[in-house]
Motif scaffolding. Structure first.
Motif, PDB file in Angstrom:
ATOM      1  N   ASP A 116       0.869  -1.181   0.000  1.00 27.16           N
ATOM      2  CA  ASP A 116       0.000   0.000   0.000  1.00 27.16           C
ATOM      3  C   ASP A 116       0.905   1.230   0.000  1.00 27.16           C
ATOM      4  OD1 ASP A 116      -1.933   1.950   0.409  1.00 27.16           O
ATOM      5  OD2 ASP A 116      -2.642   1.138   2.312  1.00 27.16           O
ATOM      6  N   VAL A 117       0.844   2.035  -1.080  1.00 30.27           N
ATOM      7  CA  VAL A 117       1.688   3.225  -1.204  1.00 30.27           C
ATOM      8  C   VAL A 117       0.813   4.461  -1.116  1.00 30.27           C
ATOM      9  CG1 VAL A 117       3.259   4.503  -2.719  1.00 30.27           C
ATOM     10  CG2 VAL A 117       3.371   1.998  -2.629  1.00 30.27           C
ATOM     11  N   ARG A 118       1.200   5.382  -0.245  1.00 31.02           N
ATOM     12  CA  ARG A 118       0.462   6.633  -0.056  1.00 31.02           C
ATOM     13  C   ARG A 118       1.427   7.799  -0.241  1.00 31.02           C
ATOM     14  NH1 ARG A 118      -3.065   4.658   5.223  1.00 31.02           N
ATOM     15  NH2 ARG A 118      -3.578   2.631   4.298  1.00 31.02           N
ATOM     16  N   LEU A 119       1.167   8.572  -1.282  1.00 31.87           N
ATOM     17  CA  LEU A 119       2.072   9.672  -1.626  1.00 31.87           C
ATOM     18  C   LEU A 119       1.592  11.002  -1.056  1.00 31.87           C
ATOM     19  CD1 LEU A 119       2.786   8.751  -5.326  1.00 31.87           C
ATOM     20  CD2 LEU A 119       4.407   8.721  -3.459  1.00 31.87           C
ATOM     21  N   TYR A 137       5.095   3.743   2.474  1.00 33.17           N
ATOM     22  CA  TYR A 137       4.559   2.484   1.965  1.00 33.17           C
ATOM     23  C   TYR A 137       4.382   1.530   3.129  1.00 33.17           C
ATOM     24  CZ  TYR A 137       9.238   0.357   2.104  1.00 33.17           C
ATOM     25  OH  TYR A 137      10.452  -0.127   2.510  1.00 33.17           O
ATOM     26  N   PHE A 138       3.442   0.621   2.952  1.00 37.16           N
ATOM     27  CA  PHE A 138       3.107  -0.366   3.965  1.00 37.16           C
ATOM     28  C   PHE A 138       3.083  -1.732   3.289  1.00 37.16           C
ATOM     29  CE2 PHE A 138       1.136   3.683   4.776  1.00 37.16           C
ATOM     30  CZ  PHE A 138       1.496   3.952   6.080  1.00 37.16           C
ATOM     31  N   VAL A 139       3.731  -2.696   3.900  1.00 38.01           N
ATOM     32  CA  VAL A 139       3.706  -4.069   3.416  1.00 38.01           C
ATOM     33  C   VAL A 139       3.001  -4.896   4.475  1.00 38.01           C
ATOM     34  CG1 VAL A 139       5.077  -6.097   2.798  1.00 38.01           C
ATOM     35  CG2 VAL A 139       5.818  -3.812   2.072  1.00 38.01           C
ATOM     36  N   ALA A 140       1.911  -5.533   4.090  1.00 33.98           N
ATOM     37  CA  ALA A 140       1.148  -6.379   5.004  1.00 33.98           C
ATOM     38  C   ALA A 140       1.250  -7.821   4.527  1.00 33.98           C
ATOM     39  CB  ALA A 140      -0.316  -5.934   5.048  1.00 33.98           C
ATOM     40  N   SER A 141       1.858  -8.662   5.352  1.00 38.46           N
ATOM     41  CA  SER A 141       1.949 -10.071   4.973  1.00 38.46           C
ATOM     42  C   SER A 141       0.557 -10.685   5.086  1.00 38.46           C
ATOM     43  CB  SER A 141       2.953 -10.808   5.860  1.00 38.46           C
ATOM     44  OG  SER A 141       2.509 -10.828   7.199  1.00 38.46           O
ATOM     45  N   GLN A 142       0.224 -11.504   4.120  1.00 42.46           N
ATOM     46  CA  GLN A 142      -1.080 -12.160   4.090  1.00 42.46           C
ATOM     47  C   GLN A 142      -0.935 -13.653   4.359  1.00 42.46           C
ATOM     48  OE1 GLN A 142      -4.010 -10.089   3.306  1.00 42.46           O
ATOM     49  NE2 GLN A 142      -2.352  -8.722   3.885  1.00 42.46           N
ATOM     50  N   ASP A 143       0.291 -14.086   4.648  1.00 39.37           N
ATOM     51  CA  ASP A 143       0.570 -15.504   4.819  1.00 39.37           C
ATOM     52  C   ASP A 143       0.684 -15.922   6.282  1.00 39.37           C
ATOM     53  OD1 ASP A 143       2.970 -14.335   5.515  1.00 39.37           O
ATOM     54  OD2 ASP A 143       4.171 -15.391   4.016  1.00 39.37           O
ATOM     55  N   ALA A 150       6.515  -0.925   7.520  1.00 43.30           N
ATOM     56  CA  ALA A 150       6.104   0.410   7.082  1.00 43.30           C
ATOM     57  C   ALA A 150       7.358   1.266   7.011  1.00 43.30           C
ATOM     58  CB  ALA A 150       5.105   1.017   8.050  1.00 43.30           C
ATOM     59  N   ALA A 151       7.393   2.153   6.017  1.00 35.68           N
ATOM     60  CA  ALA A 151       8.551   3.032   5.885  1.00 35.68           C
ATOM     61  C   ALA A 151       8.163   4.293   5.130  1.00 35.68           C
ATOM     62  CB  ALA A 151       9.693   2.326   5.155  1.00 35.68           C
ATOM     63  N   GLU A 152       8.853   5.372   5.480  1.00 38.30           N
ATOM     64  CA  GLU A 152       8.725   6.608   4.719  1.00 38.30           C
ATOM     65  C   GLU A 152       9.769   6.576   3.608  1.00 38.30           C
ATOM     66  OE1 GLU A 152       8.926  10.063   7.184  1.00 38.30           O
ATOM     67  OE2 GLU A 152       7.256   9.400   8.434  1.00 38.30           O
ATOM     68  N   PHE A 153       9.510   7.303   2.534  1.00 36.00           N
ATOM     69  CA  PHE A 153      10.467   7.348   1.434  1.00 36.00           C
ATOM     70  C   PHE A 153      10.468   8.722   0.787  1.00 36.00           C
ATOM     71  CE2 PHE A 153       6.467   5.919  -0.397  1.00 36.00           C
ATOM     72  CZ  PHE A 153       6.323   6.738  -1.500  1.00 36.00           C
TER      73      PHE A 153
END
Length: 189
Positions: A116-119, A137-143, A150-153
């Protein structure tokens, strides 16, 4: 009955006199070179969230003090959020070799991770001489592994001193590829 053909003729005449319209700017993908190993076999990219000024077809240039002005005569050829989502998904797939797709997930088995990317910033910045992507951006594991991140860029791609539409499009493509590489290397490991 006779008014309808007359009205259609008048509309056609007005459309013909309206000029050629704005230049549509397509963003060609930047070639993804090299591979980035990640910890997921499949990745879904949610629709990228853009700031309000960037969520339309108009191209805005950022100047001194962050002031935004519309680039006259040129507009994005595709909806920026949709195009950026597709470009990010494509780049992640090319860089990682993982099965990637934008939301909604089109495959039978669900993805192992969602990105999930939020600019907050999405514009060619003339004071920096670069196309700028800034956000989170947010990475959510589905497994069930619990590998959420989560990290800022802040990603930039250089622009020439007097950037035209093609240079802006190329810089946007390069910034998107750089963001995909960063997400793969740091968020999807």
């Amino acid at each position: 009955m006779t008014l309808r053909p007359l009205a259609l003729s008048a509309l056609a005449l007005l459309a013909a006199c309206g000029g050629p319209g704005p230049l549509l700017i397509a963003v060609p993908p930047a070639p993804a070179e090299g591979r980035v190993g990640i910890g997921f076999a499949s990745v879904e990219v949610l629709e990228v969230s853009l700031p309000a000024y960037a969520d339309g077809e108009e191209i805005f240039l950022q100047g001194q003090g962050g002031a935004l002005t519309e680039a006259g005569g040129a507009v994005w050829a595709d909806d920026p959020s949709r195009a950026l989502t597709l470009d990010l998904s494509r780049a992640l797939g090319e860089l990682t070799g993982a099965q990637t797709a934008p939301d909604p997930w089109p495959f039978d088995d669900g993805p192992e991770a969602q990105v999930d990317v939020r600019l907050a910033e999405f514009a060619p910045d003339l004071t920096r001489g670069a196309f700028v992507l800034r956000g989170q951006y947010f990475v959510a594991s589905q497994d069930g592994s619990g590998r959420d991140r989560a990290a800022e860029f802040l990603v930039t791609a250089p622009l020439p001193p007097e950037p035209g539409p093609a240079a802006i499009a190329a810089a946007r493509a390069q910034a998107t590829l750089t963001l995909a590489r960063q997400i793969a290397a740091e968020g999807l490991r």
